[in-house]
Design a protein around this motif. Structure first.
Motif, mmCIF file in Angstrom:
data_model
loop_
_atom_site.group_PDB
_atom_site.id
_atom_site.type_symbol
_atom_site.label_atom_id
_atom_site.label_comp_id
_atom_site.label_asym_id
_atom_site.label_seq_id
_atom_site.Cartn_x
_atom_site.Cartn_y
_atom_site.Cartn_z
ATOM 1 N N LEU A 136 0.842 -1.190 0.000
ATOM 2 C CA LEU A 136 0.000 0.000 0.000
ATOM 3 C C LEU A 136 0.878 1.240 0.000
ATOM 4 O O LEU A 136 1.798 1.354 0.809
ATOM 5 C CB LEU A 136 -0.920 0.016 1.223
ATOM 6 C CG LEU A 136 -1.883 1.203 1.325
ATOM 7 C CD1 LEU A 136 -3.009 1.062 0.313
ATOM 8 C CD2 LEU A 136 -2.473 1.307 2.740
ATOM 9 N N VAL A 137 0.591 2.151 -0.912
ATOM 10 C CA VAL A 137 1.284 3.436 -0.972
ATOM 11 C C VAL A 137 0.275 4.523 -0.613
ATOM 12 O O VAL A 137 -0.814 4.587 -1.193
ATOM 13 C CB VAL A 137 1.857 3.695 -2.379
ATOM 14 C CG1 VAL A 137 2.494 5.087 -2.442
ATOM 15 C CG2 VAL A 137 2.872 2.623 -2.748
ATOM 16 N N THR A 138 0.626 5.352 0.364
ATOM 17 C CA THR A 138 -0.275 6.409 0.809
ATOM 18 C C THR A 138 0.158 7.743 0.229
ATOM 19 O O THR A 138 1.316 8.142 0.358
ATOM 20 C CB THR A 138 -0.283 6.505 2.344
ATOM 21 O OG1 THR A 138 -0.671 5.243 2.895
ATOM 22 C CG2 THR A 138 -1.255 7.564 2.812
ATOM 23 N N THR A 139 -0.764 8.427 -0.440
ATOM 24 C CA THR A 139 -0.522 9.768 -0.968
ATOM 25 C C THR A 139 -1.497 10.728 -0.287
ATOM 26 O O THR A 139 -2.415 10.289 0.415
ATOM 27 C CB THR A 139 -0.719 9.817 -2.497
ATOM 28 O OG1 THR A 139 -2.126 9.784 -2.795
ATOM 29 C CG2 THR A 139 -0.026 8.636 -3.183
ATOM 30 N N PRO A 140 -1.337 12.034 -0.472
ATOM 31 C CA PRO A 140 -2.268 12.972 0.171
ATOM 32 C C PRO A 140 -3.724 12.785 -0.247
ATOM 33 O O PRO A 140 -4.630 13.178 0.488
ATOM 34 C CB PRO A 140 -1.738 14.339 -0.277
ATOM 35 C CG PRO A 140 -0.279 14.114 -0.525
ATOM 36 C CD PRO A 140 -0.197 12.732 -1.100
ATOM 37 N N THR A 141 -3.962 12.179 -1.408
ATOM 38 C CA THR A 141 -5.337 12.050 -1.900
ATOM 39 C C THR A 141 -5.836 10.615 -1.997
ATOM 40 O O THR A 141 -7.048 10.392 -2.046
ATOM 41 C CB THR A 141 -5.459 12.692 -3.295
ATOM 42 O OG1 THR A 141 -4.535 12.057 -4.195
ATOM 43 C CG2 THR A 141 -5.157 14.179 -3.237
ATOM 44 N N ASP A 142 -4.920 9.636 -2.031
ATOM 45 C CA ASP A 142 -5.340 8.261 -2.303
ATOM 46 C C ASP A 142 -4.533 7.244 -1.500
ATOM 47 O O ASP A 142 -3.397 7.513 -1.103
ATOM 48 C CB ASP A 142 -5.159 7.921 -3.789
ATOM 49 C CG ASP A 142 -5.968 8.804 -4.707
ATOM 50 O OD1 ASP A 142 -7.110 8.450 -5.023
ATOM 51 O OD2 ASP A 142 -5.446 9.861 -5.127
ATOM 52 N N PHE A 143 -5.151 6.078 -1.310
ATOM 53 C CA PHE A 143 -4.416 4.876 -0.965
ATOM 54 C C PHE A 143 -4.236 4.108 -2.276
ATOM 55 O O PHE A 143 -5.224 3.795 -2.945
ATOM 56 C CB PHE A 143 -5.183 4.000 0.034
ATOM 57 C CG PHE A 143 -5.384 4.626 1.374
ATOM 58 C CD1 PHE A 143 -4.302 4.985 2.159
ATOM 59 C CD2 PHE A 143 -6.656 4.845 1.864
ATOM 60 C CE1 PHE A 143 -4.476 5.564 3.402
ATOM 61 C CE2 PHE A 143 -6.849 5.412 3.109
ATOM 62 C CZ PHE A 143 -5.756 5.775 3.878
ATOM 63 N N ILE A 144 -3.005 3.811 -2.639
ATOM 64 C CA ILE A 144 -2.747 3.063 -3.866
ATOM 65 C C ILE A 144 -2.375 1.640 -3.481
ATOM 66 O O ILE A 144 -1.329 1.398 -2.875
ATOM 67 C CB ILE A 144 -1.638 3.715 -4.704
ATOM 68 C CG1 ILE A 144 -2.044 5.149 -5.081
ATOM 69 C CG2 ILE A 144 -1.363 2.890 -5.962
ATOM 70 C CD1 ILE A 144 -0.979 5.907 -5.860
ATOM 71 N N VAL A 145 -3.270 0.713 -3.800
ATOM 72 C CA VAL A 145 -3.058 -0.693 -3.468
ATOM 73 C C VAL A 145 -2.298 -1.347 -4.616
ATOM 74 O O VAL A 145 -2.763 -1.358 -5.763
ATOM 75 C CB VAL A 145 -4.399 -1.424 -3.247
ATOM 76 C CG1 VAL A 145 -4.150 -2.887 -2.871
ATOM 77 C CG2 VAL A 145 -5.211 -0.730 -2.162
ATOM 78 N N GLU A 146 -1.111 -1.865 -4.303
ATOM 79 C CA GLU A 146 -0.322 -2.583 -5.308
ATOM 80 C C GLU A 146 -0.772 -4.040 -5.327
ATOM 81 O O GLU A 146 -0.911 -4.671 -4.277
ATOM 82 C CB GLU A 146 1.162 -2.479 -4.970
ATOM 83 C CG GLU A 146 1.672 -1.046 -4.968
ATOM 84 C CD GLU A 146 3.096 -0.928 -4.468
ATOM 85 O OE1 GLU A 146 3.446 -1.648 -3.499
ATOM 86 O OE2 GLU A 146 3.856 -0.145 -5.045
#
Length: 218
Positions: A136-146
């Motif tokens: 999981l990559v956390t950005t200011p707007t999204d959780f990006i699930v790899e």
């Protein structure tokens, strides 16, 4: 003079129906309203809802949608262009509210079940099995699930209204606007690597623990 006063009253009323939903949208929910039991794919799990919002917000949004439509009808006798604009805008808002009320739109709630991660946001429904989660990559707007396989997406609204920032064969973004400050990174790592831990999702123990973390963070 009466016409001017009437115009000012209309503008004041219009400003009020716009300001009230915005004010209600900033209302902070209690932890027991943010973390609840939820279902996805027929499985019970832990639902993590947006932390802001008021029970009266949908009703006021309906008032705005119908008011804009009514304003267009009012202009039919004097300005065709204004009438067309407000009626089109009002019907679009009505469609959005119908989609929200019927459950087709979703509010971005993330549900963690023993099977995987689920989110319904703006009509885009995504499910990722735990066995497909790489990280999981956390950005200011999204959780990006790899992922190790292409995520499954179902559109309940026109695709141009439910486009995600990332949707590839090995990743999908889950918008996190207004979601609470829980340790998603650690939670996803735990449940994606430990099949035994997934069984607790949806139990009262897991939900109470998440609510406690949320209360401490608040």
């Amino acid at each position: 003079m009466n016409d001017a006063a009437g115009g000012i009253a209309v503008l004041a009323a219009f400003a009020l129906v716009i300001a009230v939903p915005i004010a209600l949208a900033t209302h902070r929910r209690a932890p027991d309203k943010v973390v609840t039991t939820g279902t996805a794919g027929g499985r019970t799990g832990m639902a993590i809802h947006p932390r802001r919002g008021h029970p009266l917000a949908p009703a006021t949004a309906w008032v705005v949608a119908l008011g804009v439509t009514g304003l267009g009808v009012y202009y039919l006798g004097s300005s065709v262009y204004a009438a067309a604009f407000f009626i089109a805008a009002g019907l679009f808002l009505v469609y959005l509210m119908w989609s929200r009320t019927s459950g087709r739109a979703g509010d971005g709630t993330i549900t963690l079940t023993p099977d995987g991660i689920h989110q319904l946001w703006a009509g885009s429904e995504v499910s990722v099995p735990w066995d497909h989660v790489r990280g999981l990559v956390t950005t200011p707007t999204d959780f990006i699930v790899e992922t190790t396989a292409a995520p499954r997406q179902i559109h309940h609204m026109p695709p141009f209204l439910s486009r995600r920032r990332v949707l590839t064969a090995d990743a999908v973004s889950l918008p996190r606007r207004n979601l609470p400050t829980l340790p998603f990174q650690e939670m996803v790592e735990l449940y994606s690597t430990s099949p035994a831990a997934r069984a607790e999702l949806g139990t009262d123990e897991a939900i109470q623990r998440a609510r406690g973390m949320l209360a401490d963070a608040t």
